[in-house]
Every structure is written in C-alpha cells, then in structure tokens.
Design an enzyme around this catalytic site. Structure first.
Site, PDB file in Angstrom:
ATOM      1  N   HIS A   1      56.370  18.323  -9.601  1.00 25.49           N
ATOM      2  CA  HIS A   1      57.026  17.945  -8.354  1.00 25.49           C
ATOM      3  C   HIS A   1      58.502  18.342  -8.303  1.00 25.49           C
ATOM      4  O   HIS A   1      59.139  18.214  -7.264  1.00 25.49           O
ATOM      5  CB  HIS A   1      56.853  16.443  -8.059  1.00 25.49           C
ATOM      6  CG  HIS A   1      57.650  15.526  -8.930  1.00 25.49           C
ATOM      7  ND1 HIS A   1      57.134  14.921 -10.054  1.00 25.49           N
ATOM      8  CD2 HIS A   1      58.925  15.093  -8.835  1.00 25.49           C
ATOM      9  CE1 HIS A   1      58.052  14.154 -10.608  1.00 25.49           C
ATOM     10  NE2 HIS A   1      59.152  14.233  -9.875  1.00 25.49           N
TER      11      HIS A   1
ATOM     12  N   ASP B   1      50.696  16.639 -12.765  1.00 25.65           N
ATOM     13  CA  ASP B   1      52.114  16.801 -12.423  1.00 25.65           C
ATOM     14  C   ASP B   1      52.893  17.506 -13.535  1.00 25.65           C
ATOM     15  O   ASP B   1      53.921  17.028 -14.003  1.00 25.65           O
ATOM     16  CB  ASP B   1      52.735  15.433 -12.121  1.00 25.65           C
ATOM     17  CG  ASP B   1      54.103  15.539 -11.440  1.00 25.65           C
ATOM     18  OD1 ASP B   1      54.485  16.660 -11.052  1.00 25.65           O
ATOM     19  OD2 ASP B   1      54.776  14.504 -11.307  1.00 25.65           O
TER      20      ASP B   1
ATOM     21  N   GLY C   1      66.243  12.766 -11.164  1.00 23.31           N
ATOM     22  CA  GLY C   1      66.797  13.805 -12.016  1.00 23.31           C
ATOM     23  C   GLY C   1      66.211  13.818 -13.408  1.00 23.31           C
ATOM     24  O   GLY C   1      66.304  14.812 -14.128  1.00 23.31           O
ATOM     25  N   ASN C   2      65.595  12.693 -13.829  1.00 21.85           N
ATOM     26  CA  ASN C   2      64.954  12.640 -15.139  1.00 21.85           C
ATOM     27  C   ASN C   2      63.591  13.330 -15.156  1.00 21.85           C
ATOM     28  O   ASN C   2      63.064  13.652 -16.227  1.00 21.85           O
ATOM     29  CB  ASN C   2      64.745  11.194 -15.599  1.00 21.85           C
ATOM     30  CG  ASN C   2      65.938  10.604 -16.315  1.00 21.85           C
ATOM     31  OD1 ASN C   2      66.540   9.643 -15.834  1.00 21.85           O
ATOM     32  ND2 ASN C   2      66.288  11.174 -17.459  1.00 21.85           N
ATOM     33  N   SER C   3      62.993  13.522 -13.985  1.00 22.77           N
ATOM     34  CA  SER C   3      61.642  14.077 -13.926  1.00 22.77           C
ATOM     35  C   SER C   3      61.548  15.382 -14.678  1.00 22.77           C
ATOM     36  O   SER C   3      62.346  16.293 -14.466  1.00 22.77           O
ATOM     37  CB  SER C   3      61.223  14.306 -12.474  1.00 22.77           C
ATOM     38  OG  SER C   3      60.943  13.107 -11.837  1.00 22.77           O
TER      39      SER C   3
ATOM     40  N   LEU D   1      32.832  15.062 -10.832  1.00 20.43           N
ATOM     41  CA  LEU D   1      31.558  14.358 -10.733  1.00 20.43           C
ATOM     42  C   LEU D   1      31.214  14.027  -9.292  1.00 20.43           C
ATOM     43  O   LEU D   1      30.058  14.053  -8.897  1.00 20.43           O
ATOM     44  CB  LEU D   1      31.604  13.081 -11.572  1.00 20.43           C
ATOM     45  CG  LEU D   1      30.343  12.222 -11.638  1.00 20.43           C
ATOM     46  CD1 LEU D   1      29.164  13.021 -12.187  1.00 20.43           C
ATOM     47  CD2 LEU D   1      30.583  10.995 -12.515  1.00 20.43           C
ATOM     48  N   GLY D   2      32.208  13.692  -8.480  1.00 22.10           N
ATOM     49  CA  GLY D   2      31.977  13.449  -7.063  1.00 22.10           C
ATOM     50  C   GLY D   2      31.605  12.027  -6.709  1.00 22.10           C
ATOM     51  O   GLY D   2      30.697  11.799  -5.898  1.00 22.10           O
ATOM     52  N   VAL D   3      32.293  11.047  -7.310  1.00 24.32           N
ATOM     53  CA  VAL D   3      32.046   9.643  -6.979  1.00 24.32           C
ATOM     54  C   VAL D   3      33.368   8.886  -6.984  1.00 24.32           C
ATOM     55  O   VAL D   3      34.369   9.355  -7.509  1.00 24.32           O
ATOM     56  CB  VAL D   3      31.086   8.963  -7.991  1.00 24.32           C
ATOM     57  CG1 VAL D   3      29.752   9.674  -8.052  1.00 24.32           C
ATOM     58  CG2 VAL D   3      31.715   8.874  -9.371  1.00 24.32           C
TER      59      VAL D   3
END
Length: 406
Positions: free
Chosen positions: A119, A157, A234-236, A291-293
């Site tokens: 991000h 991320d 700023g730490n990200s 998996l789709g659930v």
C-alpha cells in the site's frame, strides 16, 4: 502511504480462499470458471507448474547476514547494526497530480532487493490498481536513488523493489522465522514515522495469528502479528526485529480511533512476506489457491444451539456458485440468525479436517488452503447432520473480486 487508519468492518465471515503457491511455476492463465468469476468479468492469474519459475529451485534473493549473538534484548545494539539496512520509500503517483506517498522498507539482498508494504507503492482505492509512477529509496546517510517496482502482493500487502546494487552501498538484514514468534517476545520496529527517518521503537508481541482486514484487497490477513511497539504513518513497510536482530514481520497497520498510535499495531509475518518475495522475484506475480466459500467459527455453545454433532470446526456459510467447493457438493447455510449477540448462518456443512489436519476455526481453513496451490486436490472432512463425509476438492485460483466476501 505509511500506515493508515483502519476502519473496523463488522463481519463474522472469513473468506476461505487463501494464500500461496509455494511450488510450481511455468506461467499459465486461468479465468472464468476456474477463478470463480461469473458472467463477463474475468481475472487473470498465474498458475505455477514447476518450482523453478517461482524461484524455489534456485537461491532466494535474501541476505546471508547473521543474527546477533546472545539472547538479551538490546535495542541500542539492534539499531546500531541494522539501521543501515532500513530505508525510506518515496512513491510518486500521477493522481492526485505528483502526489508523493512515504513509507519504509528494508534491504534483503546484496543484489538490491528491498521489501516494503504494497500500500506504499500502489493505490487500490479505485476499481483499478494504480502503481506509483516513480519510486525512490532513501538511505541512512540521506542519499536517495531510484528503485524499480518488481511487483506486489495485494493479499498479504507486500511489495518488492529493486535498486542498482552499484548505486549505493547496501547493508542487507537477515530474515527470521515468524512461526517461532510468541506473545510477550520483545521486538523493535524501525522505519520513518511521519517522515522522521531512521527511527526505532520497542515493545512486545501482544498476540499472534490475528485476523485483520487487508488494506489492499477484500480478503483478510489471518496471521498478523499484533505489537504494542508504537508505529504510525510512515512506518509501513519497515522491519520488525526480534531480540537477535532478525526480521520477523513487516510493519503494516495501526488500529486507532484517533489516527495516532495507540499501542495496537500489526505486522505481516515475514514467512508470508518471504513466500511473496520469492514468487515476485521470479515471475513478478503471486499465486493464491481458492476454495470458494465463507466460513464461521463453530464453538461448543453454538454447536449445542444449532444441533451439530461436532463441537469445533468451521461452519460453511456460503458456497460460491461455480467455485471449486460448489462443484464437489459442499453445502452452505441459509438465512441469518443472531445468537449470543453474534450473527450466524445456520444449516451449512461443518469442516472439521483438511487432509487429516484438525480444523477448529474458520481461520484454520484459511491457513490450510493457504498452504496449497491452484490445481491441488484437498480432502475435506465434513459433518453434515449426523454424518461424517469426505469430499475431494480441486482448488482453483483466487479471483481478485470474489462474490463471497469477508
């Protein structure tokens, strides 16, 4: 973009569609039915078929730096030895015009690879992911050089940058093992909060395996490390060090009501980031199984209320039409009910094991799916009424925007 304020989203669902391809890699395309997207919308994904193209058959792009000796937590020593390997990341976007975001990062290889948060260098606030037009890296000595954005993983991320190794002296930091982290362990967070470069804060691991909303996708991050070391805008992307100066996480989020640091921060575990980095360095893409659930935790009290014979597991709330689970007959619930102040969807199958490994929560299903790759077949042990059944499900590739949401 630095660490940002997290808006809490009330939801009892956890998308079971996780993570990562650890093997495999001639690039192939999957769309439509395999990705689980319906109608005319498709999502291009990359499916691995051999280890070499994901970089697993060759050396990883990581440092050979050694951990610090001894077991005593010495923040001053960690700072002195590791701060040359921590950088400030500047990302310039076209919209708003020449907008500059600032975050942190750390050098993982003498070949110029740098890890940061996705991000910081991409914008996912609109329907289209926008990458920074230019990315620059600032060093401890205030020198700044241009970086190439190798790729990013919106689900965990994580982003990978690369700089010319001859443009500046590099001091790679060693990566640790986040599976060995425990609550109470001392930690040091480094980065550039509010642009104050070359900063360090200390604290402890408050909890592990936290399930948090992602800043860059609709999926949740289920294994985040919660810390009380102050981190803020700023730490990200900066490193979270253990007592021996090894990176155990990437500082990513704060949970706040005021916008300031309130002692509740979260880091992406380095094992997940390392998995992403390996694939990004080899192909520029990251592959996740699907998996789709959606699922919900089954607890003993809830099991008695709903009449399930199992007391722990993951209740299937919704099964995505046309997805891998639906094709093999997994059943979801229907309707909504509130019990003990919690919204639930009763009536669905209960997943109690995957490939023989016991499942006690919705997050367990996410983790188990996350250790597989698209195209791999898993065995689900389910409870349906008074019966135990096994289903063999071939996993698909995770779509960008599934109909099943957290």
């Amino acid at each position: 973009m630095a660490t940002v304020r997290v808006v809490r989203r009330p939801s009892t669902y956890v998308v079971v569609a996780l993570a990562a391809a650890l093997v495999g890699g001639v690039v192939a395309l999957l769309a439509g039915e395999l990705t689980g997207l319906m109608g005319k919308r498709t999502s291009t994904v990359y499916v691995p078929t051999s280890a070499s193209d994901l970089g697993l058959a060759r050396d990883e792009p990581v440092s050979s730096a050694r951990p610090l000796t001894g077991s005593r937590f010495d923040p001053a020593r960690i700072y002195a030895v590791r701060s040359p390997g921590v950088v400030t990341v500047f990302a310039v976007f076209d919209q708003p015009e020449n907008h500059e975001a600032q975050g942190s990062g750390f050098i993982v290889s003498g070949a110029g690879y740098i890890l940061t948060s996705a991000h910081v260098v991409i914008d996912t606030s609109t329907s289209k992911t926008i990458e920074a037009r230019n990315v620059y890296v600032g060093f401890k000595d205030r020198d700044r050089i241009k970086a190439t954005l190798v790729g990013w993983d919106v689900y965990d991320d994580v982003a990978l940058l690369k700089v010319d190794e001859s443009a500046h002296a590099l001091a790679p930091v060693p990566l640790g093992d986040s599976s060995r982290v425990h609550a109470g362990d001392p930690v040091a967070a480094m980065g550039s909060p509010f642009g104050n470069e070359d900063s360090i804060t200390t604290g402890v691991v408050s909890a592990i395996r936290r399930s948090i909303a992602s800043l860059t996708s609709v999926y949740k991050v289920v294994d985040a490390i919660q810390i009380d070391a102050p981190i803020t805008h700023g730490n990200s992307g900066g490193p979270l060090f253990d007592a021996r100066g090894r990176v155990i996480g990437i500082n990513a989020q704060i949970r706040t009501e005021t916008g300031g640091a309130e002692g509740v921060g979260f880091a992406i575990p380095i094992n997940a980031a390392r998995r992403s980095m390996t694939q990004l360095a080899a192909t520029g893409h990251v592959v996740y199984a699907y998996l789709g659930v959606t699922t919900e935790d089954l607890t003993p009290t809830l099991a008695r209320h709903l009449g399930y014979s199992a007391t722990r597991g993951a209740i299937v709330g919704e099964v995505k039409s046309g997805g891998p689970a639906a094709k093999e007959g997994l059943r979801g619930g229907s309707g909504d009910e509130t019990f003990n102040g919690q919204s639930i969807t009763p009536g669905g199958d209960v997943i109690v094991a995957i490939d023989g490994r016991v499942v006690q929560s919705a997050d367990d299903v996410v983790r188990e799916v996350g250790s597989r790759v698209p195209g791999q077949t898993i065995t689900l042990t389910i409870v349906r009424g008074d019966e135990r059944k096994t289903l063999h499900v071939k996993l698909g590739a995770r779509p960008t925007a599934p109909e099943t949401t957290p």
